[in-house]
Structures are given as C-alpha cells and as structure tokens.
Design a protein around this motif. Structure first.
Motif, PDB file in Angstrom:
ATOM      1  N   ALA A   1       0.834  -1.202   0.000  1.00 16.40           N
ATOM      2  CA  ALA A   1       0.000   0.000   0.000  1.00 16.40           C
ATOM      3  C   ALA A   1       0.877   1.264   0.000  1.00 16.40           C
ATOM      4  O   ALA A   1       0.574   2.248  -0.688  1.00 16.40           O
ATOM      5  N   TYR A   2       1.976   1.219   0.759  1.00 24.53           N
ATOM      6  CA  TYR A   2       2.884   2.379   0.849  1.00 24.53           C
ATOM      7  C   TYR A   2       3.488   2.688  -0.523  1.00 24.53           C
ATOM      8  O   TYR A   2       3.484   3.837  -0.971  1.00 24.53           O
ATOM      9  N   GLN A   3       3.972   1.654  -1.186  1.00 23.98           N
ATOM     10  CA  GLN A   3       4.603   1.889  -2.495  1.00 23.98           C
ATOM     11  C   GLN A   3       3.553   2.274  -3.536  1.00 23.98           C
ATOM     12  O   GLN A   3       3.831   3.096  -4.418  1.00 23.98           O
TER      13      GLN A   3
ATOM     14  N   VAL B   1      20.007  -1.382   3.245  1.00 20.97           N
ATOM     15  CA  VAL B   1      19.668  -2.252   4.372  1.00 20.97           C
ATOM     16  C   VAL B   1      18.302  -1.836   4.910  1.00 20.97           C
ATOM     17  O   VAL B   1      17.997  -0.645   5.032  1.00 20.97           O
ATOM     18  N   ASP B   2      17.471  -2.833   5.174  1.00 19.30           N
ATOM     19  CA  ASP B   2      16.141  -2.550   5.717  1.00 19.30           C
ATOM     20  C   ASP B   2      15.691  -3.742   6.560  1.00 19.30           C
ATOM     21  O   ASP B   2      16.058  -4.886   6.310  1.00 19.30           O
ATOM     22  N   LEU B   3      14.847  -3.427   7.541  1.00 20.28           N
ATOM     23  CA  LEU B   3      14.319  -4.444   8.451  1.00 20.28           C
ATOM     24  C   LEU B   3      13.257  -5.317   7.778  1.00 20.28           C
ATOM     25  O   LEU B   3      13.032  -6.458   8.169  1.00 20.28           O
ATOM     26  N   SER B   4      12.594  -4.743   6.770  1.00 17.66           N
ATOM     27  CA  SER B   4      11.368  -5.358   6.250  1.00 17.66           C
ATOM     28  C   SER B   4      11.590  -6.080   4.924  1.00 17.66           C
ATOM     29  O   SER B   4      11.981  -5.463   3.918  1.00 17.66           O
TER      30      SER B   4
ATOM     31  N   GLY C   1       9.200  -7.174   3.154  1.00 14.40           N
ATOM     32  CA  GLY C   1       8.157  -6.648   2.261  1.00 14.40           C
ATOM     33  C   GLY C   1       8.655  -5.430   1.495  1.00 14.40           C
ATOM     34  O   GLY C   1       8.438  -5.309   0.284  1.00 14.40           O
ATOM     35  N   GLN C   2       9.346  -4.534   2.174  1.00 18.21           N
ATOM     36  CA  GLN C   2       9.893  -3.356   1.505  1.00 18.21           C
ATOM     37  C   GLN C   2      11.005  -3.769   0.527  1.00 18.21           C
ATOM     38  O   GLN C   2      11.087  -3.249  -0.587  1.00 18.21           O
ATOM     39  N   LEU C   3      11.848  -4.699   0.948  1.00 23.46           N
ATOM     40  CA  LEU C   3      12.968  -5.104   0.088  1.00 23.46           C
ATOM     41  C   LEU C   3      12.482  -5.820  -1.171  1.00 23.46           C
ATOM     42  O   LEU C   3      13.133  -5.751  -2.213  1.00 23.46           O
TER      43      LEU C   3
ATOM     44  N   ALA D   1      18.287  -6.361   7.646  1.00 27.35           N
ATOM     45  CA  ALA D   1      18.921  -6.274   8.971  1.00 27.35           C
ATOM     46  C   ALA D   1      18.349  -5.083   9.720  1.00 27.35           C
ATOM     47  O   ALA D   1      17.746  -4.173   9.142  1.00 27.35           O
ATOM     48  N   ASP D   2      18.571  -5.120  11.016  1.00 26.48           N
ATOM     49  CA  ASP D   2      18.181  -4.026  11.897  1.00 26.48           C
ATOM     50  C   ASP D   2      19.306  -2.989  11.904  1.00 26.48           C
ATOM     51  O   ASP D   2      20.482  -3.351  12.048  1.00 26.48           O
ATOM     52  N   ALA D   3      18.940  -1.734  11.804  1.00 23.49           N
ATOM     53  CA  ALA D   3      19.951  -0.670  11.738  1.00 23.49           C
ATOM     54  C   ALA D   3      20.761  -0.542  13.023  1.00 23.49           C
ATOM     55  O   ALA D   3      21.817   0.099  13.022  1.00 23.49           O
ATOM     56  N   THR D   4      20.295  -1.139  14.107  1.00 24.50           N
ATOM     57  CA  THR D   4      21.084  -1.071  15.342  1.00 24.50           C
ATOM     58  C   THR D   4      22.064  -2.257  15.450  1.00 24.50           C
ATOM     59  O   THR D   4      22.777  -2.376  16.447  1.00 24.50           O
TER      60      THR D   4
ATOM     61  N   SER E   1      20.021   8.202   4.909  1.00 23.98           N
ATOM     62  CA  SER E   1      18.683   7.683   5.174  1.00 23.98           C
ATOM     63  C   SER E   1      17.658   8.791   4.968  1.00 23.98           C
ATOM     64  O   SER E   1      17.794   9.879   5.536  1.00 23.98           O
ATOM     65  N   ALA E   2      16.647   8.513   4.156  1.00 28.09           N
ATOM     66  CA  ALA E   2      15.540   9.446   3.975  1.00 28.09           C
ATOM     67  C   ALA E   2      14.343   8.858   4.711  1.00 28.09           C
ATOM     68  O   ALA E   2      13.705   7.924   4.229  1.00 28.09           O
ATOM     69  N   TYR E   3      14.126   9.355   5.906  1.00 21.09           N
ATOM     70  CA  TYR E   3      13.009   8.884   6.734  1.00 21.09           C
ATOM     71  C   TYR E   3      13.101   7.382   6.990  1.00 21.09           C
ATOM     72  O   TYR E   3      12.089   6.718   7.205  1.00 21.09           O
TER      73      TYR E   3
END
Ligand SMILES: C[S@@+](CC[C@H](N)C(=O)[O-])C[C@H]1O[C@@H](n2cnc3c(N)ncnc32)[C@H](O)[C@@H]1O
Length: 263
Positions: free
Chosen positions: A28-30, A89-92, A94-96, A115-118, A132-134
């Motif tokens: 939905a976001y994309q 790099v992204d946690l999701s 679905g986004q990737l 991966a997790d950014a932390t 990083s943009a948001y």
C-alpha cells in the motif's frame, strides 16, 4: 480495533512492531507514494527536496554508501546512477521485495540486506557515506545504538546524513489541514507514539527526540554535526502526504535533515 496511545515500549517490541507493520504496509505504501518517490530518485522528504539539487552529500562518485532503512531503495538506485557503490539495508522483507522489483524494472541493481539498523552486518569502516531518507531512525527505540552502529561502519572522515520528521511536528496533530497547526501535545514529551491491537501488542511505534536530544545523541555517538537543513515547501509541490501538505508546509518545517561527519 487499533488503539493509539503513548507508552514506554522496549527496543525489541519496537523492532517486532516495525517489521510486521512495514511488511504488511509495503504494498500500500509503495502504491500510494511510489510515483513521488520515483524508481531512482533521492528525495529527502515530502517537501520534494532532491539530493540532485540539495547537494548535501557532495561528490559521491566511487563512494561506498550505505542506505539505512532503504525501503524500495530508490535513493540507493539514484546513488548508483551517480557512480556510487550503494548497499541498501532494511528491516522489512516486504519493503525489500519492492526494491527487487524496481531493480528489475530499471536495470539498476543494488545489493540489499535485511537487517536491523542497530546491528549492522558490516565490518568496521566499510563505508564512506551513510544516508537515510526517513528510514530507520525514528523507528528505533535506542537511537544512540543506531548512530553508534552507523559510526562504526563508516571510515574516519565518513558522513552520515539522514532525514526525519521535524521534531516540532511531534507537538502538532498529524493532519494536513488547519487543525494540524494547533499545538495539542507537549514537544517535550518523549513518551513513544504507539498504535496497538486489542491485546495491547504494539503494531506501530515512533520515537520522538527534541532537536537538542538529536544533537546530543549524535555528538555522544562520536559525530560532528555539519549542517541541519529544514527544507521549505516549494510552490510547485501540491501533494499531500499524511500530515505533510502545502498548507502546513508553508508555515512550519516538516522535515529535518542532519548532516554529520565521523572525525
Ligand atoms: C518511511 S520508510 C522510508 C524508506 C524510503 N527512504 C522511503 O522514503 O520510502 C521507513 C523504512 O525504515 C525501515 N525500518 C524501520 N525500522 C528499521 C530498523 N530498525 N532497521 C532498519 N530499517 C528499519 C522500514 O522497514 C521502512 O522501509
């Protein structure tokens, strides 16, 4: 039935909520924002400030760049087009998946890591630049851990540039209209914004920092703050993105871009 509240939420609960939320919301976001974000465009936020015009990163040719919380990696693809060597790099997952689809469509293939950014799975000093943009920043409970981790994977002299909702927005309702211009909440209240389900499980979390908090967290993580950019709303932009709109954008900042250097 989702319930909106403010409450303490741990790093692990935040991580789980973010992963689930972005997996579920990715399509939905994309679909909603994909046209604006483009396929290979680096836009810093809803104001529509392009890195191509802002030039906050300087010459990126040949630079090893990490895009943190890359989503569909539109910015990483723009960077690749400029001659950089980006990794997203992204946690999701679905986004990737959307990042992979856009790679197929554009022919611009960027390595992607879930991966997790932390807890970045990269060696010390692997990158010249992190952007990083948001992305992950407001979605991480421990933002000092995130900045420290970004500092670790940057080489000395490397830069970290990221955009987030302008901290002022925390005090205003998330509405693009007039009622979004009335202070309803304390800017100083750092209690996280949480959406939760009927069982009380967090489904969406955002962590607020004041401007001063951000400066202290960045310097405390070993960065020097080089610039803080508050993009103005341009006349050409008539889009509404959630609480961001021409009406509010002309009066109060919506985005803050922090540009930092690892000494
Ligand atoms: C608002 S999107 C921004 C992505 C892209 N720049 C855009 O404008 O669409 C936020 C992204 O941050 C990712 N994210 C959230 N928490 C994260 C974390 N802890 N580590 C890595 N990525 C995270 C989400 O999965 C999501 O893709």
């Amino acid at each position: 039935m989702e319930q909106v509240t403010r409450r303490a939420v741990s790093a692990e609960e935040t991580r789980q909520a973010s992963r689930r939320w972005w997996d579920d919301a990715a399509d939905a976001y994309q679909a909603e924002h994909g046209d604006f974000l483009g396929a290979a465009r680096f836009v810093w936020g809803p104001e529509g400030l392009d890195e191509a015009d802002a030039g906050l990163l300087g010459d990126v040719r040949g630079a090893r760049v990490l895009e943190v919380g890359c989503g569909a990696a539109q910015a990483a693809r723009w960077l690749a087009d400029q001659g950089a060597r980006p990794v997203g790099v992204d946690l999701s997952a679905g986004q990737l998946r959307h990042a992979q689809t856009l790679a197929g469509r554009t022919g611009i293939v960027v390595p992607l890591v879930q991966a997790d950014a932390t807890a970045l799975p990269f060696a010390d000093g692997s990158f010249d630049l992190a952007v990083s943009a948001y992305g992950a920043v407001p979605f991480a409970a421990d933002q000092v851990a995130l900045h420290t981790e970004v500092a670790r994977v940057l080489r000395p002299g490397g830069r970290w540039a990221f955009s987030v909702s302008h901290p002022l927005r925390w005090a205003l309702p998330d509405s693009p209209d007039e009622d979004g211009l009335v202070v309803r909440h304390s800017y100083f209240d750092r209690t996280p914004y949480v959406e939760q389900d009927e069982s009380g499980r967090a489904t969406y979390v955002e962590h607020h920092r004041t401007l001063g908090d951000r400066v202290r967290e960045l310097t405390g993580s070993g960065f020097v703050l080089v610039d803080l950019v508050e993009p103005e709303w341009p006349a050409w932009n008539d889009q509404v993105w959630g609480g961001w709109s021409p009406r509010r954008g002309r009066l109060v900042p919506g985005t803050a871009i922090f540009v930092c250097r690892r000494p």
